[in-house]
Design an enzyme around this catalytic site. Structure first.
Site, PDB file in Angstrom:
ATOM      1  N   HIS A 299       0.786  -1.237   0.000  1.00  0.00           N
ATOM      2  CA  HIS A 299       0.000   0.000   0.000  1.00  0.00           C
ATOM      3  C   HIS A 299       0.818   1.288   0.000  1.00  0.00           C
ATOM      4  O   HIS A 299       0.284   2.370  -0.146  1.00  0.00           O
ATOM      5  CB  HIS A 299      -0.955   0.029   1.198  1.00  0.00           C
ATOM      6  CG  HIS A 299      -0.269   0.302   2.509  1.00  0.00           C
ATOM      7  ND1 HIS A 299       0.383  -0.658   3.213  1.00  0.00           N
ATOM      8  CD2 HIS A 299      -0.115   1.451   3.211  1.00  0.00           C
ATOM      9  CE1 HIS A 299       0.894  -0.128   4.305  1.00  0.00           C
ATOM     10  NE2 HIS A 299       0.622   1.155   4.336  1.00  0.00           N
TER      11      HIS A 299
HETATM   12  C1  UD1 Z   1      -1.748   5.346   6.325  1.00  0.00           C
HETATM   13  C2  UD1 Z   1      -0.425   5.776   7.005  1.00  0.00           C
HETATM   14  C3  UD1 Z   1       0.568   4.615   6.932  1.00  0.00           C
HETATM   15  C4  UD1 Z   1      -0.030   3.328   7.504  1.00  0.00           C
HETATM   16  C5  UD1 Z   1      -1.354   3.036   6.801  1.00  0.00           C
HETATM   17  C6  UD1 Z   1      -2.023   1.808   7.390  1.00  0.00           C
HETATM   18  C7  UD1 Z   1       0.088   8.174   6.783  1.00  0.00           C
HETATM   19  C8  UD1 Z   1       0.949   9.180   6.120  1.00  0.00           C
HETATM   20  N1  UD1 Z   1       0.183   6.904   6.324  1.00  0.00           N
HETATM   21  O1  UD1 Z   1      -1.446   5.097   4.968  1.00  0.00           O
HETATM   22  O2  UD1 Z   1       1.707   4.948   7.678  1.00  0.00           O
HETATM   23  O3  UD1 Z   1       0.871   2.261   7.269  1.00  0.00           O
HETATM   24  O4  UD1 Z   1      -2.224   4.165   6.956  1.00  0.00           O
HETATM   25  O5  UD1 Z   1      -3.018   1.312   6.544  1.00  0.00           O
HETATM   26  O6  UD1 Z   1      -0.640   8.528   7.689  1.00  0.00           O
HETATM   27  N2  UD1 Z   1      -8.619   5.061   1.531  1.00  0.00           N
HETATM   28  C9  UD1 Z   1      -9.916   4.661   1.384  1.00  0.00           C
HETATM   29  N3  UD1 Z   1     -10.605   4.305   2.503  1.00  0.00           N
HETATM   30  C10 UD1 Z   1     -10.069   4.338   3.741  1.00  0.00           C
HETATM   31  C11 UD1 Z   1      -8.736   4.771   3.888  1.00  0.00           C
HETATM   32  C12 UD1 Z   1      -8.033   5.122   2.773  1.00  0.00           C
HETATM   33  O7  UD1 Z   1     -10.452   4.600   0.275  1.00  0.00           O
HETATM   34  O8  UD1 Z   1     -10.762   3.983   4.718  1.00  0.00           O
HETATM   35  C13 UD1 Z   1      -7.835   5.404   0.320  1.00  0.00           C
HETATM   36  C14 UD1 Z   1      -7.992   6.805  -0.170  1.00  0.00           C
HETATM   37  O9  UD1 Z   1      -7.935   6.796  -1.562  1.00  0.00           O
HETATM   38  C15 UD1 Z   1      -6.759   7.511   0.364  1.00  0.00           C
HETATM   39  C16 UD1 Z   1      -5.724   6.408   0.327  1.00  0.00           C
HETATM   40  O10 UD1 Z   1      -6.467   5.228   0.601  1.00  0.00           O
HETATM   41  O11 UD1 Z   1      -6.424   8.635  -0.365  1.00  0.00           O
HETATM   42  C17 UD1 Z   1      -4.602   6.550   1.310  1.00  0.00           C
HETATM   43  O12 UD1 Z   1      -5.099   6.688   2.648  1.00  0.00           O
HETATM   44  P1  UD1 Z   1      -4.216   7.465   3.739  1.00  0.00           P
HETATM   45  O13 UD1 Z   1      -4.875   7.361   5.053  1.00  0.00           O
HETATM   46  O14 UD1 Z   1      -3.876   8.810   3.260  1.00  0.00           O
HETATM   47  O15 UD1 Z   1      -2.858   6.656   3.769  1.00  0.00           O
HETATM   48  P2  UD1 Z   1      -2.588   5.098   3.872  1.00  0.00           P
HETATM   49  O16 UD1 Z   1      -1.961   4.680   2.608  1.00  0.00           O
HETATM   50  O17 UD1 Z   1      -3.772   4.338   4.328  1.00  0.00           O
END
Ligand code: UD1
Length: 361
Positions: free
Chosen positions: A212
């Site tokens: 991810h």
């Molecule tokens: C975040 C953390 C990472 C951790 C991971 C665990 C930061 C910078 N990164 O990364 O350290 O390892 O969580 O999973 O805080 N999205 C959804 N639904 C959700 C959550 C996310 O669709 O419930 C999608 C969205 O498109 C979003 C992308 O995932 O833009 C990334 O989500 P984000 O929370 O920004 O970062 P993670 O990659 O999940």
């Protein structure tokens, strides 16, 4: 004590579950969910199956650019901390939710307890590395998981109120792993067969994979190379898909040539423990998962430039690989592992939650 705990992303729910269990026995905890993760299978499922109390506040911030997401969290957290006026704020790990809590509590002069402090992968352009460093420097108490984390903080001039209490994730793994043993294997496999509508993955051999990180997923060529590597492995691959890569995976697999990989929606924590434990190997870029792999004594191939959990590389229990088809296949097939390293207790004894609460009191 009245403590405000700030969480927002999947691994933080797991960490908070372990500490809250001890903390709430004698103290008041206000749980604040920033809403960084919001899908049912990224958030709700953890609250339900880990018995985490319902958050007192949910800011519902959701996905945004780093600055917009962190700034929106900060505004919401400030209002809550001013209303609640807690004795201390607890923050976990290295996400944007951690950083937002640190900056706000720091300015309001509310003491911060940072859990999983001091870990470094020494890759400054990773958002998580930036979040860790900033939070450690704002914290009043740094609860670190290992000797190397103590050393990292010392190098940066932080020597006061540093407590090596072990890793809170280890508490959780021990506790919930026992719970998975109360269910039969058939239970988990039948759930999986329902999820992937296939019976190819049975109690026979399979690999577990999760990817991810933006550095592995935001470039379609890089992600394709990783997926090709997984498809060329000897056993079937179970691949729970993080929502951020759902669309890209669909694009890559339209020609249907990836029949060695079984893509499923993100799994809950109990499912993850069960399918990690029983995998031949794990291939991942998740910090938490490759540490859990080490505790479960399942060799893993870690697709990262460097790991913040350097101890897990000893004896090749975990090995790093580049996001490249050939390197992944090579590391999965040809790594020689010294299993004696699994006996080392680099990250404490599973009593981290209790130690932190005692120290905070
Ligand atoms: C975040 C953390 C990472 C951790 C991971 C665990 C930061 C910078 N990164 O990364 O350290 O390892 O969580 O999973 O805080 N999205 C959804 N639904 C959700 C959550 C996310 O669709 O419930 C999608 C969205 O498109 C979003 C992308 O995932 O833009 C990334 O989500 P984000 O929370 O920004 O970062 P993670 O990659 O999940």
């Amino acid at each position: 004590m009245k403590i405000a705990t700030i969480v927002g992303a999947r691994p933080q729910f797991i960490k908070a579950a372990s500490l809250s269990r001890t903390l709430r026995q004698k103290h008041d905890e206000i749980l604040v969910h920033t809403g960084q993760h919001y899908d049912d299978n990224m958030s709700d499922v953890f609250f339900a199956e880990l018995d985490i109390p319902k958050p007192e506040y949910n800011l519902n911030i959701g996905s945004k650019s780093h600055a917009r997401q962190t700034a929106a969290m900060m505004i919401g957290i400030e209002d809550i901390l001013l209303t609640e006026n807690p004795d201390a704020v607890i923050l976990y790990g290295d996400t944007n939710s951690t950083l937002a809590g640190a900056v706000v509590a720091g300015k309001l002069i509310i003491p911060i307890a940072h859990i999983e402090a001091g870990v470094r992968c020494f890759v400054r352009d990773m958002p998580e590395e930036q979040n860790r460093i900033l939070t450690d420097h704002l914290a009043k108490w740094n609860f670190v998981p290992s000797d190397s984390a103590v050393e990292n903080l010392r190098t940066e001039g932080i020597t006061e109120n540093v407590y090596n209490v072990g890793d809170i994730m280890y508490d959780g793994l021990l506790y919930y792993s026992k719970k998975t043993e109360e269910c039969s294997s058939e239970y988990f496999y039948s759930r999986l067969n329902y999820l992937i509508r296939s019976t190819t993955i049975t109690s026979e051999k399979y690999y577990l994979a999760t990817i991810h990180r933006p550095e592995n997923t935001d470039n379609i060529g890089t992600l394709t190379s990783i997926i090709k590597g997984l498809n060329n492995l000897e056993y079937p691959v179970l691949f729970p898909v993080h929502p951020r890569i759902k669309k890209a995976i669909k694009e890559i697999t339209t020609d249907g040539l990836f029949d060695n990989i079984h893509f499923v929606d993100p799994l809950g924590y109990m499912d993850m423990i069960f399918f990690s434990k029983n995998a031949v190997k794990i291939i991942t870029d998740s910090g938490g998962l490759h540490k859990e792999a080490f505790w479960l004594k399942v060799p893993s191939v870690v697709i990262l430039r460097n790991t913040a959990w350097e101890e897990t590389l000893k004896g090749n229990c975990n090995v790093l690989a580049s996001p490249d088809e050939k390197d992944i296949v090579n590391k999965v097939n040809n790594t020689i592992i010294d299993y004696s390293f699994y006996d080392n207790k680099y990250y404490g004894d599973g009593n981290t939650g209790r130690k932190i609460v005692e120290l905070l009191v």
